[in-house]
Enzyme design. Structure first.
Site, PDB file in Angstrom:
ATOM      1  N   SER A 116      16.589 -29.464   3.444  1.00  0.00           N
ATOM      2  CA  SER A 116      16.454 -29.587   4.894  1.00  0.00           C
ATOM      3  C   SER A 116      17.376 -30.687   5.380  1.00  0.00           C
ATOM      4  O   SER A 116      17.604 -31.688   4.678  1.00  0.00           O
ATOM      5  CB  SER A 116      15.015 -29.925   5.279  1.00  0.00           C
ATOM      6  OG  SER A 116      14.925 -30.254   6.662  1.00  0.00           O
ATOM      7  N   TYR A 129       7.254 -34.368   3.898  1.00  0.00           N
ATOM      8  CA  TYR A 129       8.141 -33.208   3.844  1.00  0.00           C
ATOM      9  C   TYR A 129       9.572 -33.620   3.533  1.00  0.00           C
ATOM     10  O   TYR A 129      10.222 -33.059   2.637  1.00  0.00           O
ATOM     11  CB  TYR A 129       8.085 -32.455   5.169  1.00  0.00           C
ATOM     12  CG  TYR A 129       9.047 -31.291   5.255  1.00  0.00           C
ATOM     13  CD1 TYR A 129       8.765 -30.091   4.611  1.00  0.00           C
ATOM     14  CD2 TYR A 129      10.244 -31.394   5.974  1.00  0.00           C
ATOM     15  CE1 TYR A 129       9.655 -29.017   4.685  1.00  0.00           C
ATOM     16  CE2 TYR A 129      11.123 -30.325   6.048  1.00  0.00           C
ATOM     17  CZ  TYR A 129      10.827 -29.146   5.395  1.00  0.00           C
ATOM     18  OH  TYR A 129      11.701 -28.093   5.457  1.00  0.00           O
TER      19      TYR A 129
END
Length: 254
Positions: A116, A129
């Site tokens: 990400s 995350y």
């Protein structure tokens, strides 16, 4: 190529398998697995044992909460920690352990690990995350260095906005791409090295984010504005989705 697809929802898997089969004429094997759980890999390994797998895409991942929140504010924190580590970290290493030996024996293969864009800096309110996605990048880069001489490409793809369920199907624009457009773009950079943001606009976003001093990005006012922005976006997406006129086609809201 024939395809093996894995996820936790059989109905959705069967639908995607039919779409792929109808469009390409290739065989599609479905494996149902919930990667947030423990001990799912022995069965997967058994089902893949006799297959010569040339491409592995590790795209499974979970976001603890779409709305930004402090670490201790996360609902069911103990369970969430386990699920995120199992899904975002452990699965990556285990699937590479299962698939990589066959690639090494054949002297060729491609592994694409989806990270990400938020992993490029310490990212408050998405701490768990973003930290899990840092593992994806470092693990992939290390493996790439170890196995590039064996004829195996191992690449991290680190997108920012892509209009998927995890991103509440945000409306596509210059920054937020449809899944189809992002895949077409990112595949152009498959031989570009051990990491890519997958598109020019996402590469620019990564550069800008790393150029801003963390003192500014981590300021309480910035974090407050981020939370408010995402909450408004989430509420808007929910209201549109609840409308009887809202439909989804190829990941895009109409």
């Amino acid at each position: 190529m024939s395809v093996v697809i894995m996820s936790r929802t059989k109905v959705r898997l069967d639908q995607v398998a039919k779409e792929i089969g109808d469009k390409t004429g290739q065989k599609v094997k479905v494996i149902v697995a919930d990667f947030t759980k423990e001990n799912v890999f022995s069965e997967i390994e058994d089902q893949l044992r006799d297959l010569d797998i040339g491409v592995l895409v590790n795209n499974v991942g979970m976001l603890p909460s779409y709305v930004p929140s402090r670490f201790l504010e996360c609902a069911e924190l103990e369970k969430t920690i386990t699920k995120v580590i199992n899904c975002n970290v452990k699965t990556l290493a285990k699937m590479c352990k299962i698939i990589l030996p066959g690639m090494e024996n054949r002297g060729r293969g491609v592994i694409v690990n989806v990270s990400s864009g938020v992993a490029c800096i310490p990212f408050p309110l998405y701490t768990l995350y973003s930290a899990s996605k840092v593992f994806v990048e470092r693990f992939s880069q290390g493996l790439h260095a170890e196995y590039i001489d064996k004829g195996i490409i191992i690449q991290t793809v680190a997108p920012f906005g892509v209009s998927t369920r995890m991103a509440a199907y945000q409306q596509t624009n210059v920054v937020t791409l449809s899944p189809e457009d992002f895949v077409k773009s990112s595949l152009q950079y498959l031989r570009a090295g051990d990491k890519t943001h997958g598109s020019v606009c996402h590469a620019i976003m990564g550069w800008l984010l790393q150029s801003i001093p963390l003192k500014i990005l981590h300021a309480e006012s910035m974090l407050h504005n981020l939370r408010d922005y995402v909450k408004k976006k989430t509420a808007l997406a929910a209201s549109i989705a609840a409308s009887p006129r809202a439909t989804f086609e190829n990941g895009r809201m109409k």
